[in-house]
Design a protein around this motif. Structure first.
Motif, short mmCIF file in Angstrom:
data_model
loop_
_atom_site.label_atom_id
_atom_site.label_comp_id
_atom_site.label_asym_id
_atom_site.label_seq_id
_atom_site.Cartn_x
_atom_site.Cartn_y
_atom_site.Cartn_z
N THR A 7 37.44 39.22 36.24
CA THR A 7 37.46 38.47 37.49
C THR A 7 38.91 38.29 37.91
N ALA A 8 39.11 38.10 39.21
CA ALA A 8 40.46 37.86 39.71
C ALA A 8 40.36 37.12 41.04
N VAL A 9 41.30 36.24 41.25
CA VAL A 9 41.41 35.54 42.53
C VAL A 9 41.70 36.58 43.62
N ALA A 10 40.92 36.57 44.68
CA ALA A 10 41.07 37.54 45.76
C ALA A 10 40.32 37.04 46.97
N PRO A 11 40.70 37.48 48.18
CA PRO A 11 39.94 37.09 49.37
C PRO A 11 38.53 37.68 49.31
N PRO A 12 37.55 37.03 49.91
CA PRO A 12 36.19 37.57 49.90
C PRO A 12 36.09 38.86 50.70
N GLY A 13 35.18 39.72 50.28
CA GLY A 13 34.91 40.95 51.02
C GLY A 13 35.91 42.05 50.77
N GLY A 14 36.83 41.88 49.84
CA GLY A 14 37.85 42.88 49.60
C GLY A 14 37.31 44.09 48.85
N ARG A 15 37.92 45.23 49.08
CA ARG A 15 37.61 46.46 48.36
C ARG A 15 38.90 47.23 48.16
N ALA A 16 38.97 47.99 47.08
CA ALA A 16 40.15 48.78 46.79
C ALA A 16 40.32 49.87 47.83
N ALA A 17 41.58 50.17 48.16
CA ALA A 17 41.84 51.23 49.14
C ALA A 17 41.43 52.58 48.59
N ASP A 18 41.49 52.79 47.26
CA ASP A 18 41.10 54.05 46.66
C ASP A 18 39.75 53.90 45.94
N ASP A 19 39.76 53.34 44.75
CA ASP A 19 38.50 53.04 44.05
C ASP A 19 38.72 51.85 43.12
N GLU A 20 37.62 51.26 42.66
CA GLU A 20 37.72 50.02 41.90
C GLU A 20 38.29 50.24 40.50
N ARG A 21 38.11 51.42 39.92
CA ARG A 21 38.76 51.68 38.64
C ARG A 21 40.28 51.65 38.80
N ALA A 22 40.77 52.25 39.88
CA ALA A 22 42.21 52.21 40.14
C ALA A 22 42.69 50.78 40.35
N GLU A 23 41.87 49.96 41.00
CA GLU A 23 42.23 48.56 41.20
C GLU A 23 42.32 47.83 39.86
N LEU A 24 41.38 48.10 38.96
CA LEU A 24 41.43 47.48 37.64
C LEU A 24 42.66 47.95 36.85
N LEU A 25 43.00 49.21 36.98
CA LEU A 25 44.20 49.71 36.31
C LEU A 25 45.45 48.99 36.80
N ARG A 26 45.51 48.75 38.11
CA ARG A 26 46.67 48.03 38.65
C ARG A 26 46.74 46.60 38.11
N ARG A 27 45.59 45.97 38.00
CA ARG A 27 45.56 44.57 37.59
C ARG A 27 45.63 44.38 36.07
N PHE A 28 44.98 45.29 35.31
CA PHE A 28 44.80 45.05 33.88
C PHE A 28 45.30 46.19 32.99
N GLY A 29 45.81 47.25 33.56
CA GLY A 29 46.18 48.43 32.78
C GLY A 29 47.26 48.16 31.76
N GLY A 30 48.08 47.13 31.96
CA GLY A 30 49.14 46.81 31.01
C GLY A 30 48.77 45.76 29.99
N TRP A 31 47.51 45.35 29.95
CA TRP A 31 47.08 44.33 29.00
C TRP A 31 46.86 44.96 27.62
#
Length: 409
Positions: free
Chosen positions: A228-252
């Motif tokens: 989960t992550a704080v974000a505005p409602p209705g948002g979607r990744a510009a490319d795909d959601e896996r890429a969005e997760l990589l941006r947010r969590f890939g360094g964990w």
């Protein structure tokens, strides 16, 4: 003498549990599901001991435990990998009478559907409540369509309608048109199921600033992960959601990067999180009862959304199963509201509090949160389990013996 009839609107976990429990109590049950098949979008579901005991009522508890992964150990971590607290299945069993198990949602749905007679579930059948009924007349439901199809106009008349049509329940709006709709909780969620990474890992939930990640194994060699992550409602990744997760969590810490590496872009599900802002005045009206998200939408932070739906279902069936006359059914539905409204309101509020805590973004606030969790972790696993006190230790009320048939109210 004709059996009592129930129509269940929605073929999710709450609806199917209610249908199976009512069938077990001697009712003739029809489930109307708008989707073209009983194939829920793939993700895991945690079933705490309270839900397992509810499933025992319909004879499904042992099977779900057999097809689930037991969480022997796990705990809370920071994005860099530091453990803040740990707990074990033994600690949960001592406190709540059993461990939390995790199953694939599709397997649970198939298990519940198998408890129903052939032909009981009608898919591709969107339906609306046209008359909630009252003590003097049955409720009425009309099939209005399904996925890509127009309604066939089929009408159902039933002594009981179960509204199990989810977060944005049309049945709830029909019964309580002036009640506030569920409100965006301030964060969005992702879910995915992938093959288990080669490197060993312990189940964990990891909290960062305004975001979290959870990893739990499934019994079949796969892993269920959620974020989960704080974000505005209705948002979607510009490319795909896996890429969005990589941006947010890939360094964990591992295994988060390995899980993301194993995921395909189309396997990542994203859904905004909504919850009820205030409890309904009742969980029933006329001859209609609401279960699950239709009655009490909640954030996922305590893992109790599906568990409470299962509780609802077996309590409703246990009470309705005692009814022989219209007056008795009315009293049974009032008893259902009495049994469930206060409890689910408490769970909704407690889950929301955890959701707000996990959504903190301020660095000083998160540092304070980390310090508190670290102290709690040093005091032992019992303290970490306290968030489920009064929830996971629930047991279903005793019900009378199951009848073979009942007259129509």
């Amino acid at each position: 003498m004709q059996q009592l009839r129930a129509v269940v609107l929605g073929g999710g976990i709450g609806g199917l549990t209610a249908a199976a429990a009512l069938h077990r109590r001697g009712w003739t049950v029809t489930v109307l599901e708008r989707a073209g098949a009983l194939e829920p979008v793939g993700a895991g579901i945690a079933l705490a001991p309270n839900a397992q005991r509810a499933l025992d009522v319909i004879g499904a508890g042992d099977e779900i435990r057999a097809m689930s992964a037991w969480q022997d150990a796990g705990g809370l971590r920071l994005p860099g990998g530091r453990w803040l607290s740990r707990t074990t299945s033994d600690a949960a069993a001592r406190r709540f009478g059993g461990p939390v198990v995790v199953a694939h949602r599709a397997e649970l749905v198939r298990l519940l559907a198998s408890r129903l007679p052939a032909g009981s579930v009608r898919t591709g059948a969107a339906a609306v409540l046209t008359d909630p009924g009252d003590a003097g007349r049955p409720a009425r439901v009309e099939v209005t369509g399904g996925e890509g199809q127009a309604g066939d106009g089929t009408e159902f008349e039933a002594e009981l309608v179960v509204g199990a049509d989810g977060l944005h329940s049309a049945t709830r709006r029909t019964l309580f048109p002036d009640h506030p709709a569920p409100r965006y909780a301030g964060f969005t969620s992702w879910r995915l199921v992938v093959p288990r990474p080669a490197a060993p890992f312990e189940p964990h939930e990891t909290w960062g600033r305004g975001c979290l990640w959870g990893t739990v194994p499934l019994h079949d060699g796969r892993v269920y992960a959620y974020a989960t992550a704080v974000a505005p409602p209705g948002g979607r990744a510009a490319d795909d959601e896996r890429a969005e997760l990589l941006r947010r969590f890939g360094g964990w810490h591992e295994p988060v990067p390995a899980i993301l590496a194993a995921a395909s872009p189309d396997a990542v599900l994203r859904n905004d999180v909504y919850a009820g802002t205030e409890p309904l005045p009742a969980h029933h009206h006329g001859r209609v009862a609401l279960v699950g998200d239709a009655a009490h939408p909640m954030t996922p932070n305590l893992g109790q959304g599906g568990c409470q739906a299962v509780e609802d279902a077996v309590v409703l069936a246990g009470l309705a199963g005692t009814a022989r006359t219209p007056g008795e059914l009315s009293r049974a539905l009032a008893g259902y509201t009495d049994a469930r409204l206060g409890r689910t309101t408490d769970v909704v509020r407690r889950s929301a509090r955890v959701g707000r805590l996990s959504s903190w973004t301020s660095a000083p606030a998160c540092a304070l949160r980390t310090a508190v969790f670290a102290v709690a972790g040093r005091l032992g696993p019992g303290l970490a389990l306290r968030s489920l006190d009064g929830i996971a230790d629930w047991s279903p009320p005793a019900t009378p013996p199951e009848p073979a048939r009942r007259p129509v109210c």
